[in-house]
Design an enzyme around this catalytic site. Structure first.
Site, short mmCIF file in Angstrom:
data_model
loop_
_atom_site.label_atom_id
_atom_site.label_comp_id
_atom_site.label_asym_id
_atom_site.label_seq_id
_atom_site.Cartn_x
_atom_site.Cartn_y
_atom_site.Cartn_z
N LYS A 265 0.85 -1.21 0.00
CA LYS A 265 0.00 0.00 0.00
C LYS A 265 0.88 1.25 0.00
O LYS A 265 1.68 1.47 0.91
CB LYS A 265 -0.91 0.00 1.24
CG LYS A 265 -1.69 1.31 1.47
CD LYS A 265 -2.64 1.23 2.66
CE LYS A 265 -3.25 2.60 3.00
NZ LYS A 265 -4.13 2.56 4.17
N ASP A 270 -2.49 10.12 3.83
CA ASP A 270 -3.90 9.74 3.98
C ASP A 270 -4.61 10.75 4.88
O ASP A 270 -4.57 10.66 6.11
CB ASP A 270 -3.99 8.33 4.58
CG ASP A 270 -5.44 7.86 4.72
OD1 ASP A 270 -6.34 8.55 4.17
OD2 ASP A 270 -5.67 6.82 5.36
N LYS A 277 -10.08 12.80 8.25
CA LYS A 277 -9.62 12.35 9.56
C LYS A 277 -9.57 13.54 10.52
O LYS A 277 -9.42 14.68 10.08
CB LYS A 277 -8.21 11.77 9.44
CG LYS A 277 -8.13 10.40 8.81
CD LYS A 277 -6.70 9.90 8.79
CE LYS A 277 -6.59 8.54 8.14
NZ LYS A 277 -7.25 7.46 8.86
N ASP A 288 1.61 6.25 5.62
CA ASP A 288 0.63 5.29 5.11
C ASP A 288 1.13 4.57 3.85
O ASP A 288 0.38 3.86 3.19
CB ASP A 288 -0.70 6.03 4.84
CG ASP A 288 -1.91 5.13 5.00
OD1 ASP A 288 -1.79 4.08 5.66
OD2 ASP A 288 -2.97 5.47 4.46
N ASP A 347 -12.09 7.14 3.64
CA ASP A 347 -10.90 6.86 4.45
C ASP A 347 -10.52 5.38 4.40
O ASP A 347 -9.46 4.99 4.87
CB ASP A 347 -11.15 7.32 5.89
CG ASP A 347 -9.87 7.45 6.69
OD1 ASP A 347 -8.79 7.42 6.06
OD2 ASP A 347 -9.95 7.57 7.93
N GLU A 349 -9.36 3.76 2.00
CA GLU A 349 -8.82 3.90 0.64
C GLU A 349 -7.76 2.85 0.31
O GLU A 349 -7.54 2.53 -0.86
CB GLU A 349 -8.23 5.31 0.45
CG GLU A 349 -6.81 5.52 0.96
CD GLU A 349 -6.64 5.29 2.46
OE1 GLU A 349 -7.64 5.40 3.19
OE2 GLU A 349 -5.53 4.98 2.90
N ARG A 351 -7.63 -0.36 0.72
CA ARG A 351 -8.16 -1.55 0.05
C ARG A 351 -8.50 -1.27 -1.41
O ARG A 351 -8.47 -2.16 -2.25
CB ARG A 351 -9.37 -2.08 0.84
CG ARG A 351 -10.49 -1.08 0.95
CD ARG A 351 -11.41 -1.39 2.11
NE ARG A 351 -10.77 -1.14 3.40
CZ ARG A 351 -11.31 -1.42 4.59
NH1 ARG A 351 -12.51 -1.98 4.64
NH2 ARG A 351 -10.66 -1.16 5.70
N1 BES Z 1 -4.36 4.47 6.93
C1 BES Z 1 -5.51 4.17 7.70
C2 BES Z 1 -5.23 3.14 8.79
C3 BES Z 1 -4.27 3.59 9.87
C4 BES Z 1 -4.74 4.25 10.98
C5 BES Z 1 -2.92 3.32 9.77
C6 BES Z 1 -3.85 4.66 11.96
C7 BES Z 1 -2.03 3.72 10.74
C8 BES Z 1 -2.50 4.40 11.85
C9 BES Z 1 -6.61 3.60 6.80
O1 BES Z 1 -6.63 4.09 5.53
C10 BES Z 1 -7.92 3.93 7.44
O2 BES Z 1 -8.19 5.08 7.61
N2 BES Z 1 -8.68 2.91 7.77
C11 BES Z 1 -9.96 3.05 8.36
C12 BES Z 1 -10.87 2.03 7.73
C13 BES Z 1 -12.29 2.16 8.13
C14 BES Z 1 -12.87 3.45 7.60
C15 BES Z 1 -13.04 0.96 7.62
C16 BES Z 1 -9.87 2.80 9.86
O3 BES Z 1 -9.18 1.87 10.27
O4 BES Z 1 -10.44 3.58 10.61
ZN ZN Z 2 -4.74 4.67 4.76
ZN ZN Z 3 -7.66 5.93 5.32
#
Ligand code: BES
Ligand code: ZN
Ligand code: ZN
Length: 496
Positions: A265, A270, A277, A288, A347, A349, A351
């Protein structure tokens, strides 16, 4: 740090810091400590007896040479309890030493190979771990400050010493492999620590091309728009930085049709997109792209260590930004596979870009897939920064990776991929949605989403959201990027 191996005894070697070791609870000194002790008229034995040297893992006692050593000073490093000694303990002890050398501004370090005597570790593996711990432990991100930090001082020479000539060849082999692997992991750390304005998708792609060229590997750099990568493009839409998908291919077994795809990834920032966020700690989202950095780090050393495998690194790269052009919650994207995706949460993104990268990897003939991604906050809640989550459809490969991870200090813990999670990712208006409204079991639902694109290809997904970066230094890991899981994947490529 230049690494040398020398056939010489500890009392005769010239350096600014000579290193021997001691086990916790041992009354007797090991061989090297004993000969140094003699040259120091019994000083080490006395300090052990009085409890000043207690052998606790990573604890260092410095003694100035007022005796017959050729080295300026001696460090006795603790290896912990002998029955608990493993290669990771060697890495920890080595990291403690290089950091002590930094503190006292020692330019050269001469060290015995820890754990290979009384500890009973294989000398080649112990030498490799010693060098890994040293190179990883001494790492600091150079940064951009005009006034350089004194913390950036490092010893420029590490000499592994051994008086038995018959062992030198194994020490050399272990040390060289350890250096190559640790340097690759440090390269990944550098990429992750770089801010998003210095490490854009275009910049990352250029660097990938450069690394592929040096390693003489086949390189492909694609415009995702021209390739029909609608899932990746739906993430990129809100950003002024153009997206990219790069692939680097190494062929270590040209006769075989097997091809392992490593998919990383690469979200260089992000923000969450329209599903923005919170601003607190948002700066951490420059990391990220840690999955992408790990894949590039791994690809960068394959020509040096030459595993007999075919490997393709696939890296989708983009920012995730909000703007008037950005994808909005509820929008539907068409992925490279043809499956349509309802974007519930912009968010989620990672996947989306992985979906197209996985499809691309399959088009390039991948017979096994490992994807590496900072995918979910839920994985941090579940496992903290102690272990990466691992999920997939191939329990044999997952078992191998977990075992290797435990051995090299990059733990992984398996989370489930039940059909219920796949159900949760079904959309009413498209083939899939990118996020379940409940937010429950997000590491597993994220993997369930990816599984649709993977199909039957053997696959493991590594969620490194918690392990990619640390807020506090620990062992041979320094605050910031860890380089996880570069070492584990390399060991897997070499050993399975
Ligand atoms: N990049 C984030 C995940 C992340 C969070 C990595 C904190 C490192 C530290 C990812 O893109 C994300 O925001 N995931 C969401 C998914 C949800 C909306 C299904 C999450 O985990 O909140
Ligand atoms: Zn992310
Ligand atoms: Zn994200």
């Amino acid at each position: 740090m230049k690494i040398d191996v020398k056939c010489i005894s500890d009392v005769h070697v010239r350096s600014e810091l000579l290193v021997v070791n001691h086990y916790e609870g041992d009354k007797q000194l090991g061989e090297a400590a004993k000969s140094a002790d003699k040259a120091l008229s019994g000083m080490i034995a006395k300090m052990v007896k009085e409890g000043e040297i207690d052998g606790k893992l990573g604890k260092i006692t410095l003694i100035h040479n007022t005796g017959r050593l050729k080295a300026k000073r001696l460090a006795v490093v603790g290896l912990g309890k002998r029955e608990k000694l493993d290669l990771d303990a060697v890495r920890c002890a080595a990291a403690a030493v290089v950091n002590k050398a930094r503190e006292i501004k020692a330019r050269s370090i001469a060290t015995v190979v820890h754990g290979a005597g009384k500890g009973g570790l294989d000398i080649e593996l112990a030498s490799k771990a010693l060098v890994e711990g040293s190179v990883l432990g001494v790492y600091r991100f150079a940064g951009y400050a005009k006034e350089k930090e004194p913390a950036l001082f490092q010893a420029d020479r590490l000499i592994l010493i051994e008086s038995d000539r018959r062992k030198i060849k194994s020490i050399r082999a272990g040390a060289e492999l350890g250096r190559i692997i640790a340097e690759a992991e440090n390269r990944a750390r550098d990429l992750v620590n770089a801010p998003s304005n210095k490490m854009t998708p275009t910049g990352f792609a250029k660097l990938s091309g450069h690394i592929a060229k040096i390693s003489k590997l086949k390189f492909t750099s694609l415009d995702p728009k021209k390739e029909g990568m609608g899932a990746l493009c739906s993430v990129a839409k809100g950003s002024d930085e153009p997206p990219r998908l790069v692939a680097i291919e190494y062929r270590g077994n040209p006769k075989s049709k097997e091809k392992i795809a490593l998919v990383g990834k690469g979200i260089t920032f992000d923000s969450g997109g329209i599903s923005l966020k919170p601003s607190k700690n948002m700066e951490e989202m420059k990391t990220d792209m840690a999955g992408a950095a790990a894949v590039l780090g791994i690809m960068s050393l394959l020509s040096d260590i030459k595993p007999k495998k075919n490997v393709i690194g696939v890296i989708p790269l983009t920012e995730n930004m909000p703007s008037g052009h950005a994808t909005k919650p509820g929008d539907v994207a068409t992925s490279l596979s043809g499956y349509t995706i309802e974007v519930i949460n912009t968010d989620a993104e990672g996947r989306l870009i992985l979906a197209d990268a996985i499809t691309y990897a399959k088009k390039r003939g991948a017979t096994k897939i490992i994807d590496i991604a900072t995918l979910t906050g839920g994985c941090i809640i579940a496992l903290g920064d102690t272990a990466s989550g691992i999920i997939g459809n191939d329990d044999e490969m997952i078992g191998q990776l977990i075992k290797i991870g435990n051995e090299c200090g990059q733990k992984m813990w398996q989370l489930p991929l039940y059909d219920e999670y796949k159900e949760m990712m079904k959309s009413k208006i498209a083939d899939l949605k990118n996020s379940s409204e409940t937010g429950k079991a997000s590491p597993s639902t994220g993997a369930a989403f990816l599984s649709k694109f993977v199909g039957d290809t053997p696959w493991a997904h590594l969620d490194i959201a918690g392990t990619a970066c640390l807020t506090k230094s620990s062992k041979y890991l320094v605050e910031g990027a860890t380089g996880v899981p570069v070492r584990a994947i390399i060991e897997w490529l070499l050993n399975y």
